[in-house]
Design a protein around this motif. Structure first.
Motif, PDB file in Angstrom:
ATOM      1  N   LEU A   9       0.693  -1.318  -0.113  1.00  0.00           N
ATOM      2  CA  LEU A   9       0.176  -0.054  -0.017  1.00  0.00           C
ATOM      3  C   LEU A   9       0.837   1.335   0.017  1.00  0.00           C
ATOM      4  O   LEU A   9       2.240   1.125   0.483  1.00  0.00           O
ATOM      5  CB  LEU A   9      -0.852   0.121   1.251  1.00  0.00           C
ATOM      6  CG  LEU A   9      -2.040  -1.005   1.303  1.00  0.00           C
ATOM      7  CD1 LEU A   9      -3.002  -0.933   2.760  1.00  0.00           C
ATOM      8  CD2 LEU A   9      -2.975  -0.992   0.239  1.00  0.00           C
ATOM      9  N   ASP A  10       0.183   2.353  -0.480  1.00  0.00           N
ATOM     10  CA  ASP A  10       1.049   3.558  -0.221  1.00  0.00           C
ATOM     11  C   ASP A  10       0.914   4.079   0.882  1.00  0.00           C
ATOM     12  O   ASP A  10       0.554   3.919   1.885  1.00  0.00           O
ATOM     13  CB  ASP A  10       0.179   4.732  -1.383  1.00  0.00           C
ATOM     14  CG  ASP A  10       0.104   4.528  -2.825  1.00  0.00           C
ATOM     15  OD1 ASP A  10       1.091   3.695  -3.180  1.00  0.00           O
ATOM     16  OD2 ASP A  10      -0.682   5.216  -3.510  1.00  0.00           O
ATOM     17  N   LYS A  11       2.529   4.769   1.178  1.00  0.00           N
ATOM     18  CA  LYS A  11       2.891   5.324   2.341  1.00  0.00           C
ATOM     19  C   LYS A  11       2.137   6.689   2.293  1.00  0.00           C
ATOM     20  O   LYS A  11       2.518   7.464   1.537  1.00  0.00           O
ATOM     21  CB  LYS A  11       4.330   5.441   2.531  1.00  0.00           C
ATOM     22  CG  LYS A  11       4.836   6.119   3.708  1.00  0.00           C
ATOM     23  CD  LYS A  11       6.642   6.029   3.934  1.00  0.00           C
ATOM     24  CE  LYS A  11       7.100   6.740   4.971  1.00  0.00           C
ATOM     25  NZ  LYS A  11       6.875   8.011   4.839  1.00  0.00           N
ATOM     26  N   LYS A  12       1.470   6.937   3.506  1.00  0.00           N
ATOM     27  CA  LYS A  12       0.854   8.104   3.767  1.00  0.00           C
ATOM     28  C   LYS A  12       1.300   8.823   4.996  1.00  0.00           C
ATOM     29  O   LYS A  12       0.974  10.525   4.928  1.00  0.00           O
ATOM     30  CB  LYS A  12      -0.669   7.893   3.759  1.00  0.00           C
ATOM     31  CG  LYS A  12      -1.466   7.503   2.488  1.00  0.00           C
ATOM     32  CD  LYS A  12      -1.706   8.554   1.390  1.00  0.00           C
ATOM     33  CE  LYS A  12      -2.182   7.991   0.190  1.00  0.00           C
ATOM     34  NZ  LYS A  12      -2.462   9.004  -0.716  1.00  0.00           N
ATOM     35  N   ASP A  13       1.724   8.438   5.835  1.00  0.00           N
ATOM     36  CA  ASP A  13       2.262   8.994   7.198  1.00  0.00           C
ATOM     37  C   ASP A  13       3.587   9.642   6.829  1.00  0.00           C
ATOM     38  O   ASP A  13       4.678   8.773   6.359  1.00  0.00           O
ATOM     39  CB  ASP A  13       2.012   8.299   8.481  1.00  0.00           C
ATOM     40  CG  ASP A  13       0.670   8.018   8.603  1.00  0.00           C
ATOM     41  OD1 ASP A  13      -0.130   8.634   8.043  1.00  0.00           O
ATOM     42  OD2 ASP A  13       0.384   6.927   9.160  1.00  0.00           O
ATOM     43  N   PHE A  14       3.935  10.823   7.318  1.00  0.00           N
ATOM     44  CA  PHE A  14       5.153  11.522   6.897  1.00  0.00           C
ATOM     45  C   PHE A  14       6.278  10.896   7.846  1.00  0.00           C
ATOM     46  O   PHE A  14       7.440  10.770   7.599  1.00  0.00           O
ATOM     47  CB  PHE A  14       5.094  12.975   7.281  1.00  0.00           C
ATOM     48  CG  PHE A  14       6.320  13.774   7.151  1.00  0.00           C
ATOM     49  CD1 PHE A  14       6.773  14.050   5.850  1.00  0.00           C
ATOM     50  CD2 PHE A  14       7.327  14.179   7.911  1.00  0.00           C
ATOM     51  CE1 PHE A  14       7.764  14.798   5.465  1.00  0.00           C
ATOM     52  CE2 PHE A  14       8.358  14.719   7.604  1.00  0.00           C
ATOM     53  CZ  PHE A  14       8.774  15.307   6.266  1.00  0.00           C
ATOM     54  N   PHE A  15       5.916  10.509   9.057  1.00  0.00           N
ATOM     55  CA  PHE A  15       6.953   9.942   9.929  1.00  0.00           C
ATOM     56  C   PHE A  15       6.926   8.247  10.288  1.00  0.00           C
ATOM     57  O   PHE A  15       7.491   7.741  11.027  1.00  0.00           O
ATOM     58  CB  PHE A  15       6.785  10.773  11.530  1.00  0.00           C
ATOM     59  CG  PHE A  15       7.192  12.261  11.427  1.00  0.00           C
ATOM     60  CD1 PHE A  15       8.435  12.496  11.051  1.00  0.00           C
ATOM     61  CD2 PHE A  15       6.330  12.932  11.346  1.00  0.00           C
ATOM     62  CE1 PHE A  15       8.856  13.682  11.155  1.00  0.00           C
ATOM     63  CE2 PHE A  15       6.725  14.352  11.582  1.00  0.00           C
ATOM     64  CZ  PHE A  15       7.980  14.905  11.287  1.00  0.00           C
ATOM     65  N   CYS A  69       0.737   1.530  11.487  1.00  0.00           N
ATOM     66  CA  CYS A  69       1.873   1.419  10.827  1.00  0.00           C
ATOM     67  C   CYS A  69       2.346   0.341  10.035  1.00  0.00           C
ATOM     68  O   CYS A  69       2.997  -0.644  10.633  1.00  0.00           O
ATOM     69  CB  CYS A  69       2.665   1.442  12.104  1.00  0.00           C
ATOM     70  SG  CYS A  69       4.518   2.118  11.691  1.00  0.00           S
ATOM     71  N   THR A  70       1.609   0.152   8.795  1.00  0.00           N
ATOM     72  CA  THR A  70       2.066  -1.169   8.027  1.00  0.00           C
ATOM     73  C   THR A  70       1.695  -0.908   6.586  1.00  0.00           C
ATOM     74  O   THR A  70       0.549  -0.054   6.413  1.00  0.00           O
ATOM     75  CB  THR A  70       1.372  -2.556   8.533  1.00  0.00           C
ATOM     76  OG1 THR A  70       1.838  -3.578   7.625  1.00  0.00           O
ATOM     77  CG2 THR A  70      -0.114  -2.357   8.644  1.00  0.00           C
ATOM     78  N   ASP A 118      -6.172   5.513   4.893  1.00  0.00           N
ATOM     79  CA  ASP A 118      -5.106   5.869   6.062  1.00  0.00           C
ATOM     80  C   ASP A 118      -5.731   6.510   6.890  1.00  0.00           C
ATOM     81  O   ASP A 118      -6.043   7.713   6.718  1.00  0.00           O
ATOM     82  CB  ASP A 118      -3.945   6.320   5.427  1.00  0.00           C
ATOM     83  CG  ASP A 118      -2.801   6.924   6.680  1.00  0.00           C
ATOM     84  OD1 ASP A 118      -2.820   5.974   7.508  1.00  0.00           O
ATOM     85  OD2 ASP A 118      -2.290   7.965   6.553  1.00  0.00           O
ATOM     86  N   TRP A 119      -5.964   5.882   8.186  1.00  0.00           N
ATOM     87  CA  TRP A 119      -6.620   6.577   9.275  1.00  0.00           C
ATOM     88  C   TRP A 119      -5.701   7.611   9.790  1.00  0.00           C
ATOM     89  O   TRP A 119      -4.588   7.653  10.087  1.00  0.00           O
ATOM     90  CB  TRP A 119      -6.935   5.465  10.174  1.00  0.00           C
ATOM     91  CG  TRP A 119      -7.606   6.151  11.628  1.00  0.00           C
ATOM     92  CD1 TRP A 119      -8.857   6.193  11.815  1.00  0.00           C
ATOM     93  CD2 TRP A 119      -7.076   6.298  12.865  1.00  0.00           C
ATOM     94  NE1 TRP A 119      -9.095   6.491  12.828  1.00  0.00           N
ATOM     95  CE2 TRP A 119      -8.034   6.912  13.556  1.00  0.00           C
ATOM     96  CE3 TRP A 119      -5.715   6.603  13.185  1.00  0.00           C
ATOM     97  CZ2 TRP A 119      -7.761   7.048  15.050  1.00  0.00           C
ATOM     98  CZ3 TRP A 119      -5.287   7.038  14.465  1.00  0.00           C
ATOM     99  CH2 TRP A 119      -6.654   7.352  15.484  1.00  0.00           C
ATOM    100  N   ASN A 120      -6.719   8.629  10.207  1.00  0.00           N
ATOM    101  CA  ASN A 120      -6.047   9.962  10.818  1.00  0.00           C
ATOM    102  C   ASN A 120      -6.944  10.248  12.183  1.00  0.00           C
ATOM    103  O   ASN A 120      -8.152   9.749  12.223  1.00  0.00           O
ATOM    104  CB  ASN A 120      -5.955  11.062  10.012  1.00  0.00           C
ATOM    105  CG  ASN A 120      -4.774  11.230   8.941  1.00  0.00           C
ATOM    106  OD1 ASN A 120      -3.770  10.433   9.214  1.00  0.00           O
ATOM    107  ND2 ASN A 120      -5.209  11.306   7.574  1.00  0.00           N
TER     108      ASN A 120
END
Length: 561
Positions: free
Chosen positions: A163-169, A198-199, A229-231
């Motif tokens: 899956l695409d990485k959405k979180d900066f850190f 975180c996956t 991606d949950w926020n």
């Protein structure tokens, strides 16, 4: 909308045609009542049965955190009757705590309408502004769809890779959202998976969903799946989407059920874009969902036991201010609760013989205190003939015992649990109605008794009468937090608590009884089905049904003391 006819043809007998519809609710542009986040909305549906009656609560959706534009997953399933004006009221609340009392939460607005208004919006959505929102432009959307006859349920599990990485850190916190596609191309949320933190390669837990909720029984109807991606603030990042249908999903694990997650905006901007990850069906199991009525038709007996509080805090039965006062013109709360619940449950019991217990009294002739005595005064046989027999025994006991105390629940729960333990194969289900006025005295023992009873074919209904603080009873209810004892959690939620004072409106006692019965019995079919499913018990029609157990006759169970 077609009318489904479920009753057999009976010449000369009046029959009201009904159809069952499923109401899906969404809201847009709700008020933000939270300072550091967004509102956590929930929708409550109220129904008015007839003119002159008040609205009563029909059901609640789930609460969705941090959003002003909720699409509620939980549906309201209701019978639609063309010839009746069925008045509905939708109320929206911002949930601020675990309390079930609506007045403790922020009110976000309401809409009153009829079911006919919603159903008549064929091909369009019923949309109306929320009232009492101080001119804030909030509105509700309700979509009605006739429930298909499909009784299949599917248990599915999905995973995703790359899956695409959405979180900066970090990576992403992905979840899936499944949508049913309507005939007018609108979408209704059918299911959301849990969030996995975180996956980029999540494996979600298996989930079970009625096939009708996903596609209304139409295997070829499109199902849309979105990955996010949950926020924490509710502004979830879109990862990608794909379409499938239940016919394809039913074929199970394999290359044909591996789906590229496509983000159309990213695809339009990025040259050489392939996908934003791949979602794969891990497994699927399809079975026919069995209903409460399937089991009843198959011979399962409902065994009803009532337990009445005879503690001194109820007041002297000879005085008008006593909760046990027997006024011929005005039945007391104990009598109303017994009649309300008993007159419904008795229809599912073949011989209409019901055990009736009392607790918290001193008994003749020596004045010993008992928390498990038989109302009819027979030390060897607690059974009463029908609801009238229970009421007669209750009235008799009021003038033969001395109200005392304390208020202990564990003995009567354990009493019924001993019988339930001897009938775990699905032929009997036990319902204990406890009617009480006060604060419970043996909370640790009661919790332990409930945890043990939760693995048995048994449910407990508690009706609180009088003005006491019933906070402890709401804790036993376990709707939000599953009850536990000594580190062990209850296998099922088997307790339903209702304060009787919520049903004391006007002088129409028959209407009050009906409202009380609806409330206290609402959870019984689901609790019943959950037990049968956990034990793998299928509904069937036995050649013979064993009689209800008699006191003292099952596995050496002693008589009450």
């Amino acid at each position: 909308m077609a009318t489904s006819i479920s009753q057999p043809f009976q010449p000369g007998v009046a029959s009201v045609p009904t159809t069952t519809v499923e109401l899906s609710v969404s809201c847009r542009n709700l008020q933000d009542k939270d300072i550091f986040s967004k509102s956590d909305p929930m929708c409550v549906l109220f129904v008015k049965e007839s003119e002159g009656e008040k609205y009563h609560e029909f059901g609640r959706t789930e609460m969705i955190k941090d959003t002003l534009n909720p699409d509620f997953v939980k549906k309201f399933v209701i019978d639609y009757r063309f010839e009746e004006v069925q008045k509905l009221r939708f109320e929206i609340y911002d949930i601020d705590s675990a309390s079930p009392r609506l007045q403790t939460h922020d009110f976000l607005g309401k809409v009153e309408c009829t079911l006919g208004e919603i159903v008549s919006c064929q091909g369009t959505q019923f949309r109306r502004n929320l009232r009492e929102t101080r001119n804030y432009p909030s509105y509700i959307i309700v979509v009605a769809e006739e429930v298909g006859s499909c009784k299949e349920v599917a248990t599915m599990q999905f995973l995703a890779v790359h899956l695409d990485k959405k979180d900066f850190f970090g990576k992403s916190d992905p979840f899936l959202c499944f949508y049913k596609c309507n005939e007018d191309n609108s979408l209704l949320t059918a299911h959301k998976t849990e969030v996995i933190k975180c996956t980029l390669n999540p494996t979600w837990k298996p989930f079970t969903i009625p096939v009708r909720r996903l596609c209304n029984g139409d295997y070829d109807r499109s199902v849309k799946v979105e990955c996010y991606d949950w926020n924490s603030d509710g502004s979830h990042d879109f990862i990608g989407e794909f379409f499938t249908n239940f016919r394809a999903l039913s074929q199970g694990h394999g290359p044909h059920n591996e789906y590229e997650c496509i983000n159309s905006k990213k695809k339009a901007k990025k040259k050489g874009y392939k996908n934003s990850g791949v979602v794969k069906l891990v497994s699927i199991q399809i079975e026919e969902e069995q209903t409460f009525l399937d089991y009843i038709a198959g011979g399962t007996q409902i065994n009803f036991t009532v337990a009445v509080d005879f503690t001194a805090s109820n007041g002297d039965p000879r005085k008008a201010n006593s909760l046990h006062c027997m006024d011929p013109q005005r039945p007391n709360a104990y009598s109303l609760a017994i009649k309300a619940v008993g007159e419904i449950i008795q229809d599912y019991d073949s011989d209409k013989m019901f055990p009736a217990l009392g607790f918290g009294a001193r008994l003749p002739p020596d004045g010993r205190v008992s928390h498990e005595f038989f109302l009819n005064g027979n030390p060897n046989n607690p059974y009463c003939q029908g609801v009238d027999g229970i009421l007669q025994a209750y009235n008799q006991a009021l003038y033969s015992v001395q109200l005392y105390g304390p208020t202990n629940f564990a003995p009567v729960i354990n009493h019924v649990a001993r019988f339930a333990a001897a009938y775990q194969e699905g032929t009997h289900y036990f319902i204990l109605l406890i009617i009480t006025d006060g604060v419970i005295s043996d909370m640790p023992q009661t919790k332990q008794a409930i945890v043990q009873a939760a693995s048995l074919p048994m449910s407990v209904i508690i009706v609180g009468v009088g003005p006491a603080d019933f906070a402890a009873m709401e804790e036993l209810d376990g709707d939000d937090v599953r009850i536990s004892s000594h580190g062990r959690f209850a296998e099922r939620d088997i307790v339903q608590f209702v304060p009787f004072r919520d049903f004391l409106s006007g002088s129409n006692w028959i209407a009050n009884q009906a409202r009380l019965a609806r409330e206290v019995l609402a959870e019984i079919p689901d609790q019943f089905i959950e037990y049968m499913k956990k034990r793998g018990i299928k509904a069937k029609r036995p050649t013979s049904v064993s009689p209800p157990p008699a006191s003292g006759s099952v596995a050496g169970i002693p008589s009450a003391t």
